[in-house]
Scaffold this motif. Structure first.
Motif, PDB file in Angstrom:
ATOM      1  N   GLU A 111      39.263  36.270  15.662  1.00 26.80           N
ATOM      2  CA  GLU A 111      40.462  35.064  16.007  1.00 26.80           C
ATOM      3  C   GLU A 111      41.282  34.893  14.926  1.00 26.80           C
ATOM      4  OE1 GLU A 111      40.818  30.644  17.055  1.00 26.80           O
ATOM      5  OE2 GLU A 111      39.360  31.732  18.466  1.00 26.80           O
ATOM      6  N   ALA A 112      42.472  35.113  14.979  1.00 27.88           N
ATOM      7  CA  ALA A 112      43.540  34.820  14.092  1.00 27.88           C
ATOM      8  C   ALA A 112      44.660  34.064  14.615  1.00 27.88           C
ATOM      9  CB  ALA A 112      43.855  36.246  13.403  1.00 27.88           C
ATOM     10  N   HIS A 113      45.471  33.533  13.805  1.00 23.81           N
ATOM     11  CA  HIS A 113      46.675  32.948  13.975  1.00 23.81           C
ATOM     12  C   HIS A 113      47.775  33.325  13.077  1.00 23.81           C
ATOM     13  CE1 HIS A 113      43.300  30.597  15.625  1.00 23.81           C
ATOM     14  NE2 HIS A 113      44.136  30.074  16.347  1.00 23.81           N
ATOM     15  N   VAL A 114      48.965  33.334  13.691  1.00 22.16           N
ATOM     16  CA  VAL A 114      50.171  33.425  12.807  1.00 22.16           C
ATOM     17  C   VAL A 114      51.253  32.646  13.664  1.00 22.16           C
ATOM     18  CG1 VAL A 114      52.170  34.812  12.091  1.00 22.16           C
ATOM     19  CG2 VAL A 114      49.741  36.030  12.212  1.00 22.16           C
ATOM     20  N   ALA A 159      47.887  32.657  34.714  1.00 21.68           N
ATOM     21  CA  ALA A 159      48.600  31.412  34.353  1.00 21.68           C
ATOM     22  C   ALA A 159      47.984  30.072  34.460  1.00 21.68           C
ATOM     23  CB  ALA A 159      49.934  31.541  35.449  1.00 21.68           C
ATOM     24  N   ARG A 160      46.937  30.200  35.586  1.00 23.59           N
ATOM     25  CA  ARG A 160      46.078  28.964  35.681  1.00 23.59           C
ATOM     26  C   ARG A 160      45.347  28.587  34.355  1.00 23.59           C
ATOM     27  NH1 ARG A 160      41.772  29.531  38.018  1.00 23.59           N
ATOM     28  NH2 ARG A 160      41.569  31.621  38.342  1.00 23.59           N
ATOM     29  N   PHE A 161      45.176  29.513  33.430  1.00 24.61           N
ATOM     30  CA  PHE A 161      44.429  29.287  32.120  1.00 24.61           C
ATOM     31  C   PHE A 161      45.373  28.728  31.128  1.00 24.61           C
ATOM     32  CE2 PHE A 161      41.569  32.033  34.674  1.00 24.61           C
ATOM     33  CZ  PHE A 161      40.315  31.517  34.269  1.00 24.61           C
ATOM     34  N   CYS A 162      46.524  29.126  31.123  1.00 25.70           N
ATOM     35  CA  CYS A 162      47.572  28.583  30.121  1.00 25.70           C
ATOM     36  C   CYS A 162      48.492  27.562  30.466  1.00 25.70           C
ATOM     37  CB  CYS A 162      48.688  29.976  30.058  1.00 25.70           C
ATOM     38  SG  CYS A 162      47.482  31.464  29.622  1.00 25.70           S
ATOM     39  N   SER A 163      48.660  27.182  31.797  1.00 21.04           N
ATOM     40  CA  SER A 163      49.608  26.129  32.052  1.00 21.04           C
ATOM     41  C   SER A 163      49.018  24.861  31.547  1.00 21.04           C
ATOM     42  CB  SER A 163      49.720  26.217  33.593  1.00 21.04           C
ATOM     43  OG  SER A 163      50.796  24.890  33.999  1.00 21.04           O
ATOM     44  N   GLY A 164      50.078  24.263  30.475  1.00 24.81           N
ATOM     45  CA  GLY A 164      49.864  23.129  29.927  1.00 24.81           C
ATOM     46  C   GLY A 164      48.650  23.139  28.947  1.00 24.81           C
ATOM     47  N   PRO A 182      47.923  26.950  22.959  1.00 21.26           N
ATOM     48  CA  PRO A 182      47.400  28.432  22.968  1.00 21.26           C
ATOM     49  C   PRO A 182      46.080  28.983  22.724  1.00 21.26           C
ATOM     50  CG  PRO A 182      49.519  27.817  22.170  1.00 21.26           C
ATOM     51  CD  PRO A 182      48.783  26.688  22.251  1.00 21.26           C
ATOM     52  N   THR A 183      45.388  28.343  21.564  1.00 23.92           N
ATOM     53  CA  THR A 183      44.207  28.592  21.186  1.00 23.92           C
ATOM     54  C   THR A 183      43.082  28.316  22.358  1.00 23.92           C
ATOM     55  OG1 THR A 183      44.692  28.229  18.847  1.00 23.92           O
ATOM     56  CG2 THR A 183      42.359  28.407  19.622  1.00 23.92           C
ATOM     57  N   ALA A 184      43.185  27.443  22.923  1.00 22.31           N
ATOM     58  CA  ALA A 184      42.353  26.912  24.080  1.00 22.31           C
ATOM     59  C   ALA A 184      42.459  27.836  25.374  1.00 22.31           C
ATOM     60  CB  ALA A 184      42.486  25.407  24.590  1.00 22.31           C
ATOM     61  N   ALA A 185      43.797  28.327  25.416  1.00 18.47           N
ATOM     62  CA  ALA A 185      44.016  29.349  26.567  1.00 18.47           C
ATOM     63  C   ALA A 185      43.367  30.571  26.434  1.00 18.47           C
ATOM     64  CB  ALA A 185      45.483  29.427  26.775  1.00 18.47           C
TER      65      ALA A 185
END
Length: 345
Positions: free
Chosen positions: A83-86, A306-311, A314-317
């Motif tokens: 896992e990585a973040h920018v 989209a159900r996993f991303c709405s609200g 980003p990491t949790a999604a």
């Protein structure tokens, strides 16, 4: 010719022509008489090399040299997940439950400090073609080169469209070169989906996406706006659907993962079609999502993803989507990239 500076140089730093203290540009050569900030870059690529600490999983020895155990000679195993973040971009890749190795790859980059380009982002997801030799080499090379090509174009104040084309060209060369020294009849190959994102005025974002193969990009706005798939697969299944076949027909299902375009030494010189590059303007909030078929095998419709991303953060999604694919079977490598739009960049 006057401007806001009051203490400019006495001579032009480019051609040494005398200039006025309030001049912003040299009248002789046109060069700037003010300091132009250097762009700032951030980049990351996954999966990264295996862990650098811990005992060998095969023999228990804790000494390694260049990634190989000094006791049994086995290469240190790569972790199942990376896992990585920018900035606010999140990348997750997972080996899945049934593959011996992870043949997916992803990369992301940002560039700031470019006049006229307040914040620019580039993300790529690649999926190695398992029937080719050493496909992980192609996906790793193509994803890193694609991002590098895009951020370089964005740093030159290029458009998102020009950046995506630059990324496609760089990735095509890198995937072909990844097969150097290997069996030319079984060269490494991979899919490719890349996106360039630039913030514009009044809360809008310009986005260009380009793809080769069947990795996908989705736009997932917050409700009530409707989510949508932004890419079309280069696959036998998509060709049949375009020709009028029912999406649930046996012929379409058989061709679901038979791709018709890819990157590699045996691909066409320009493996993408003109219709594979698409530019659109988005207004947030929402998320752009790129993924390999290890995710969309189980969640093919934009509304389901989209159900996993709405609200969601980003990491949790990204983590939740990866876990869903594993719980649903995990038959393939899984890679997810989430790019929030309309929030922190």
């Amino acid at each position: 010719m006057t401007g806001a500076i009051t203490d400019g140089p006495a001579t032009c730093p480019s051609c040494a022509t005398p200039v006025g203290g309030s001049d912003r540009f040299c009248e002789s050569c046109g060069g700037p008489l003010f300091e132009v900030p250097e762009p700032t870059f951030e980049r990351v690529a996954i999966p990264r090399p295996g862990p650098v600490e811990g005992a060998c999983a095969d023999c228990g020895n804790d000494a390694f040299s260049d990634g190989y155990c000094t006791g049994c000679g086995h290469r240190r195993a790569a972790p199942d997940r990376d896992e990585a973040h920018v900035g606010a971009i999140v990348l997750v890749t997972d080996r899945g439950l049934h593959h011996a190795r992870n043949e997916d790859a992803a990369a992301a980059g940002t560039v700031t400090g470019v006049p006229g380009v307040p914040a620019a982002r580039a993300v790529v997801v690649c999926d190695g073609v398992s029937s080719s030799g050493e496909p992980q080499m192609a996906s790793a090379a193509a994803s890193a080169a694609g991002v590098e090509g895009m951020v370089a174009a964005l740093a030159a104040a290029g458009t998102t469209h020009a950046a995506v084309l630059a990324g496609l060209a760089a990735a095509t060369r890198a995937a072909a070169d990844a097969g150097a020294g290997l069996d030319p009849d079984n060269a490494p190959s991979c899919t490719y989906t890349g996106v360039a994102v630039v913030a514009k005025n009044q809360g809008t974002v310009q986005v260009t996406v380009g793809n080769v193969g069947d990795s996908r990009a989705y736009w997932l706005p917050e409700p009530p706006a409707q989510p949508q798939q932004l890419t079309l697969d280069d696959s036998v299944a998509q060709e049949l659907v375009t020709a009028g076949a029912a999406a649930d027909s046996e012929a379409v299902q058989r061709g679901a993962h038979t791709i018709t375009r890819w990157l590699g030494a045996d691909s066409e010189a320009q493996p993408w079609s003109d219709s594979s590059v698409r530019t659109l303007t988005l207004t947030g909030p929402g998320s752009l999502l790129l993924c390999s078929d290890g995710l969309w095998n189980y969640l093919p419709d934009a509304a389901d993803i989209a159900r996993f991303c709405s609200g969601q953060d980003p990491t949790a999604a990204a983590r939740a989507l990866t876990e869903f694919a594993l719980q649903a079977g995990g038959d393939d490598n899984i890679t997810v990239a989430v790019i929030p739009i309309g929030g922190t960049t």
